[in-house]
Write a protein that holds these residues in place. Structure first.
Motif, PDB file in Angstrom:
ATOM      1  N   PRO A   1       0.511  -1.293  -0.161  1.00  0.00           N
ATOM      2  CA  PRO A   1      -0.210   0.067   0.152  1.00  0.00           C
ATOM      3  C   PRO A   1       0.810   0.932   0.413  1.00  0.00           C
ATOM      4  N   ALA A   2       0.511   1.836  -0.772  1.00  0.00           N
ATOM      5  CA  ALA A   2       1.178   3.659  -0.878  1.00  0.00           C
ATOM      6  C   ALA A   2       1.189   4.625  -0.134  1.00  0.00           C
ATOM      7  N   LEU A   3      -0.274   4.217   0.799  1.00  0.00           N
ATOM      8  CA  LEU A   3      -1.636   4.936   1.393  1.00  0.00           C
ATOM      9  C   LEU A   3      -1.275   4.629   2.853  1.00  0.00           C
ATOM     10  N   THR A   4      -1.819   5.866   3.936  1.00  0.00           N
ATOM     11  CA  THR A   4      -1.562   4.753   5.265  1.00  0.00           C
ATOM     12  C   THR A   4      -2.539   5.874   5.367  1.00  0.00           C
ATOM     13  N   LEU A   5      -3.483   5.824   6.148  1.00  0.00           N
ATOM     14  CA  LEU A   5      -4.558   6.520   7.128  1.00  0.00           C
ATOM     15  C   LEU A   5      -4.450   6.873   8.673  1.00  0.00           C
ATOM     16  N   THR A   6      -3.983   7.557   8.694  1.00  0.00           N
ATOM     17  CA  THR A   6      -3.340   7.929  10.423  1.00  0.00           C
ATOM     18  C   THR A   6      -3.843   8.963  11.498  1.00  0.00           C
ATOM     19  N   SER A   7      -4.584   8.633  12.730  1.00  0.00           N
ATOM     20  CA  SER A   7      -4.907   9.533  13.399  1.00  0.00           C
ATOM     21  C   SER A   7      -4.143   9.043  14.768  1.00  0.00           C
ATOM     22  N   ARG A   8      -5.070  10.195  16.192  1.00  0.00           N
ATOM     23  CA  ARG A   8      -4.428  10.210  17.400  1.00  0.00           C
ATOM     24  C   ARG A   8      -5.395   9.686  17.802  1.00  0.00           C
TER      25      ARG A   8
ATOM     26  N   MET B   1     -19.687  11.900  12.093  1.00  0.00           N
ATOM     27  CA  MET B   1     -18.965  12.679  11.052  1.00  0.00           C
ATOM     28  C   MET B   1     -16.999  12.931  11.559  1.00  0.00           C
ATOM     29  N   ASP B   2     -16.991  13.277  12.279  1.00  0.00           N
ATOM     30  CA  ASP B   2     -15.911  13.456  12.842  1.00  0.00           C
ATOM     31  C   ASP B   2     -15.464  12.757  14.408  1.00  0.00           C
ATOM     32  N   GLN B   3     -15.872  11.510  13.915  1.00  0.00           N
ATOM     33  CA  GLN B   3     -15.045  10.616  15.194  1.00  0.00           C
ATOM     34  C   GLN B   3     -15.824   9.206  15.121  1.00  0.00           C
ATOM     35  N   ILE B   4     -14.403   8.643  15.669  1.00  0.00           N
ATOM     36  CA  ILE B   4     -14.775   6.973  16.119  1.00  0.00           C
ATOM     37  C   ILE B   4     -14.827   6.209  16.924  1.00  0.00           C
ATOM     38  N   VAL B   5     -15.146   5.301  17.590  1.00  0.00           N
ATOM     39  CA  VAL B   5     -14.824   4.834  18.968  1.00  0.00           C
ATOM     40  C   VAL B   5     -14.398   3.601  19.193  1.00  0.00           C
TER      41      VAL B   5
ATOM     42  N   VAL C   1     -10.895   8.743  18.633  1.00  0.00           N
ATOM     43  CA  VAL C   1     -10.878   9.087  17.507  1.00  0.00           C
ATOM     44  C   VAL C   1     -10.795  10.331  16.640  1.00  0.00           C
ATOM     45  N   PRO C   2     -10.463  11.080  16.715  1.00  0.00           N
ATOM     46  CA  PRO C   2     -11.244  12.659  15.900  1.00  0.00           C
ATOM     47  C   PRO C   2     -10.994  11.991  14.760  1.00  0.00           C
ATOM     48  N   ILE C   3     -11.877  11.505  13.542  1.00  0.00           N
ATOM     49  CA  ILE C   3     -11.624  10.928  12.695  1.00  0.00           C
ATOM     50  C   ILE C   3     -13.060  10.455  11.814  1.00  0.00           C
ATOM     51  N   GLY C   4     -13.692  10.838  11.152  1.00  0.00           N
ATOM     52  CA  GLY C   4     -14.597  10.073  10.804  1.00  0.00           C
ATOM     53  C   GLY C   4     -15.235  10.801   9.578  1.00  0.00           C
ATOM     54  N   TYR C   5     -16.887   9.881   9.320  1.00  0.00           N
ATOM     55  CA  TYR C   5     -17.677  10.170   7.396  1.00  0.00           C
ATOM     56  C   TYR C   5     -16.777  11.440   7.053  1.00  0.00           C
ATOM     57  N   ALA C   6     -17.125  12.300   7.959  1.00  0.00           N
ATOM     58  CA  ALA C   6     -16.414  13.359   6.746  1.00  0.00           C
ATOM     59  C   ALA C   6     -14.963  13.755   5.826  1.00  0.00           C
ATOM     60  N   ASP C   7     -14.222  12.398   6.898  1.00  0.00           N
ATOM     61  CA  ASP C   7     -12.863  12.325   6.635  1.00  0.00           C
ATOM     62  C   ASP C   7     -12.451  11.452   5.142  1.00  0.00           C
ATOM     63  N   GLY C   8     -13.823  11.110   5.079  1.00  0.00           N
ATOM     64  CA  GLY C   8     -13.348   9.215   4.647  1.00  0.00           C
ATOM     65  C   GLY C   8     -13.990   8.300   5.057  1.00  0.00           C
TER      66      GLY C   8
END
Ligand SMILES: Cc1ncc(COP(=O)(O)O)c(C=O)c1O
Length: 390
Positions: A251-258, A325-329, A288-295
């Motif tokens: 894979p050439a794309l890695t999606l990360t958060s914190r 939208m902006d987060q997951i658990v 984790v502050p990433i959700g469907y608005a991030d893809g």
């Protein structure tokens, strides 16, 4: 008075799409090993290089041996041409309004254009006149995709028109396969049969066809007989093989958060919209502050893992409850050592201990969401900043 919203400073948001151009270079090289010498490789870098950044992907693929670049939109082709990469460019999707604006410049830059209807051919002829440069045309033949492309019995008429116009030159004939990712599907052979007889008719009318091409990643991997003059892989170059293969692709794309926070909850605690999930035991949750608005695909809710990198090592954790939208658990588990600020890998290549757990793949997310990795990769939204690794 309207007050402009300031652009988000990427330092204020932890989400990153880490792009590894060396993976694209190596994947291109690996796909190239499948080809006979006379077959060229076109790297398909449409849709902003499948979400990796078009120019980044194009440069990396050219370094790996691609001598052609393929994009849907003429405007993308123009951007590639202006970048001055050492590769031929093909573009294949335009309508009259766009064509009149952009095609003269595209043709002026030597970009080759696909036409899939008599009207498109007329637009290309008009643009070539305006550019005062002969257009190199790839005739797209619809052998079953039912999208762009002339029907096989129209190729003679198209060939004749090209033969009569000094501003048009037939540079290739091509088609797109509907079902190459299922090698058992007879649709591929049916398409090839139609393509071959259409090419025969076209050659009778217009003379030898300089290039024939029809193989996407799946056909490049499974059907050497379909490589012809040029193959057009896309998804494989980004490290997602569409069919099982021994060709090494990463894979050439890695999606990360914190992790934004961790918290202990008791058994029976509900999580997210609709209370999609209720804890079956006391556990430690991570936000984790990433959700469907991030893809992330909301349809994948409660169905995929992430990888958490803690001070004590990497650990997979299931995403739980509805994706917001902006987060997951995520469920870190009752004995988790994870802390706010720890890195979270949604998918891709986390590096780390080769004997430890790996990050999920774009394919894992696609399966969970009922879609394909192409959509997962191209869905990473504009608010996720891209970081190109060197
Ligand atoms: C015309 C054309 N050729 C080639 C490709 C590359 O296909 P893949 O990404 O499956 O290799 C695509 C992508 O959908 C395409 O639209």
């Amino acid at each position: 008075m309207t007050i402009p919203i300031p652009a988000e400073d990427p330092r204020h948001v932890p989400n990153r799409a880490l792009i590894d151009p060396s993976a694209i270079t190596e994947n291109t090289r690996a796909m190239g090993t499948l080809l006979e010498e006379q077959t060229a490789l076109m790297a398909v870098v449409k849709a902003d290089g499948y979400g990796h950044g078009m120019l980044t992907a194009a440069r990396a693929a050219v370094e790996g041996g691609a001598t052609w670049l393929g994009v849907a939109h003429p405007a993308s082709a123009l951007a590639l041409a202006r970048a001055g990469l050492d590769a031929q460019i093909l573009t294949w999707l335009f309508e009259p309004h766009t064509a009149r604006i952009v095609l003269p410049e595209v043709i002026g830059h030597g970009v080759e254009v696909s036409v899939g209807s008599p009207q498109m051919l007329a637009l290309v002829a008009e643009a070539a006149r305006e550019a005062d440069r002969r257009a190199r045309v790839h005739l797209k033949i619809d052998t079953g995709m039912g999208r762009g492309g002339v029907l096989p019995w129209q190729v003679r008429e198209m060939g004749a028109t090209m033969g009569e116009d000094d501003f048009l030159r037939l540079a290739g004939a091509w088609t797109h396969l509907t079902s190459a990712d299922d090698p058992e599907d007879p649709a591929t052979d049916q398409q090839v049969e139609l393509f071959d007889s259409a090419c025969e008719a076209l050659a009778e009318e217009a003379g030898p066809i300089p290039l024939q091409h029809l193989a996407n990643s799946a056909a490049t991997l499974t059907r050497p007989d379909l490589h012809r003059d040029l193959v057009r892989p896309g998804i494989a170059l980004y490290g997602c093989p569409p069919v099982p293969t021994d060709v090494p692709l990463r894979p050439a794309l890695t999606l990360t958060s914190r992790l934004a926070m961790v918290k202990d909850v008791p058994e029976g605690h509900s999580i997210g919209y609709g209370r999609m999930r209720t804890t079956s035991r006391a556990t430690r949750l991570g936000l984790v502050p990433i959700g469907y608005a991030d893809g992330l695909h909301r349809a994948a809710s409660d169905r995929c893992d992430v990888l958490v990198r803690t001070e004590h090592g990497d650990r997979r954790a299931p995403q739980v409850g509805r994706i917001s939208m902006d987060q997951i658990v995520i469920d870190l588990g009752p004995d988790s050592e994870a802390r706010a600020g720890d890195e979270v890998f949604l998918f891709g290549d986390a590096g780390g201990d080769p004997n430890g757990p790996s990050a999920p793949t774009a394919e894992d997310w696609a399966r969970a969401a009922g879609t394909i990795p192409y959509e997962v990769l191209t869905s990473v939204s504009g608010r996720v900043s891209r970081k190109v690794l060197s």
